[in-house]
Design a protein around this motif. Structure first.
Motif, short mmCIF file in Angstrom:
data_model
loop_
_atom_site.label_atom_id
_atom_site.label_comp_id
_atom_site.label_asym_id
_atom_site.label_seq_id
_atom_site.Cartn_x
_atom_site.Cartn_y
_atom_site.Cartn_z
N LYS A 1 0.85 -1.19 0.00
CA LYS A 1 0.00 0.00 0.00
C LYS A 1 0.88 1.24 0.00
O LYS A 1 1.95 1.27 0.61
CB LYS A 1 -0.91 0.02 1.23
CG LYS A 1 -1.87 -1.15 1.30
CD LYS A 1 -2.91 -1.04 0.22
CE LYS A 1 -3.91 -2.17 0.35
NZ LYS A 1 -4.91 -2.13 -0.67
N GLN B 1 -6.56 6.32 -4.41
CA GLN B 1 -7.90 6.42 -3.85
C GLN B 1 -7.84 6.45 -2.32
O GLN B 1 -6.82 6.08 -1.73
CB GLN B 1 -8.74 5.23 -4.32
CG GLN B 1 -8.90 5.17 -5.82
CD GLN B 1 -9.67 6.35 -6.35
OE1 GLN B 1 -10.82 6.56 -5.99
NE2 GLN B 1 -9.03 7.14 -7.20
N ASP C 1 -9.01 4.43 -0.20
CA ASP C 1 -8.74 3.09 0.35
C ASP C 1 -7.34 2.59 -0.03
O ASP C 1 -7.02 1.43 0.15
CB ASP C 1 -9.81 2.10 -0.09
CG ASP C 1 -9.81 1.86 -1.60
OD1 ASP C 1 -9.08 2.58 -2.33
OD2 ASP C 1 -10.53 0.96 -2.04
N ARG C 2 -6.50 3.49 -0.60
CA ARG C 2 -5.11 3.23 -1.00
C ARG C 2 -5.00 2.38 -2.26
O ARG C 2 -3.93 1.93 -2.62
CB ARG C 2 -4.28 2.60 0.12
CG ARG C 2 -4.41 3.25 1.48
CD ARG C 2 -4.36 4.74 1.45
NE ARG C 2 -2.98 5.25 1.38
CZ ARG C 2 -2.67 6.51 1.19
NH1 ARG C 2 -3.60 7.40 1.03
NH2 ARG C 2 -1.44 6.91 1.14
N SER C 3 -6.08 2.13 -2.96
CA SER C 3 -6.01 1.44 -4.24
C SER C 3 -5.66 2.46 -5.32
O SER C 3 -5.70 3.67 -5.10
CB SER C 3 -7.34 0.74 -4.56
OG SER C 3 -8.36 1.70 -4.71
#
Length: 96
Positions: free
Chosen positions: A46, A75, A77-79
């Motif tokens: 991440k 993003q 959410d770390r995506s």
């Protein structure tokens, strides 16, 4: 009278298409291609030091030998989301 109604109807349709926020990336983004960071799914590590909403480029060569530059957005959410993809020309007319 009918022209006026038709004009305002077309104007309203065009205006509703322009009301999305410039900073809103709620779409799924572009589909990953071979060479993309997210081609095999989201990365295992991440990005914890980069703030959500920040972007970064990634340049690679695709299976046809073209140089590709993708812009990713982190993003909340770390995506990663592929926000843009540019293909650079193989041959340049400026070469001497």
């Amino acid at each position: 009278m009918k022209r006026s109604i038709a004009f305002w109807l077309v104007f309203a349709v065009v205006l509703t298409g322009c009301t999305t926020s410039a900073g809103n990336y709620s779409s799924a983004g572009l589909a990953p291609i071979p060479g993309s960071i997210t081609y095999s799914g989201q990365p295992r590590t991440k990005l914890t030091k980069s703030p959500a909403g920040s972007s970064f480029p990634h340049t690679f060569t695709d299976q046809w030998g073209r140089e590709v530059e993708e812009i990713y957005i982190i993003q909340p959410d770390r995506s990663l989301l592929i926000a843009a993809r540019h293909y650079r020309p193989v041959f340049s007319l400026d070469d001497d």
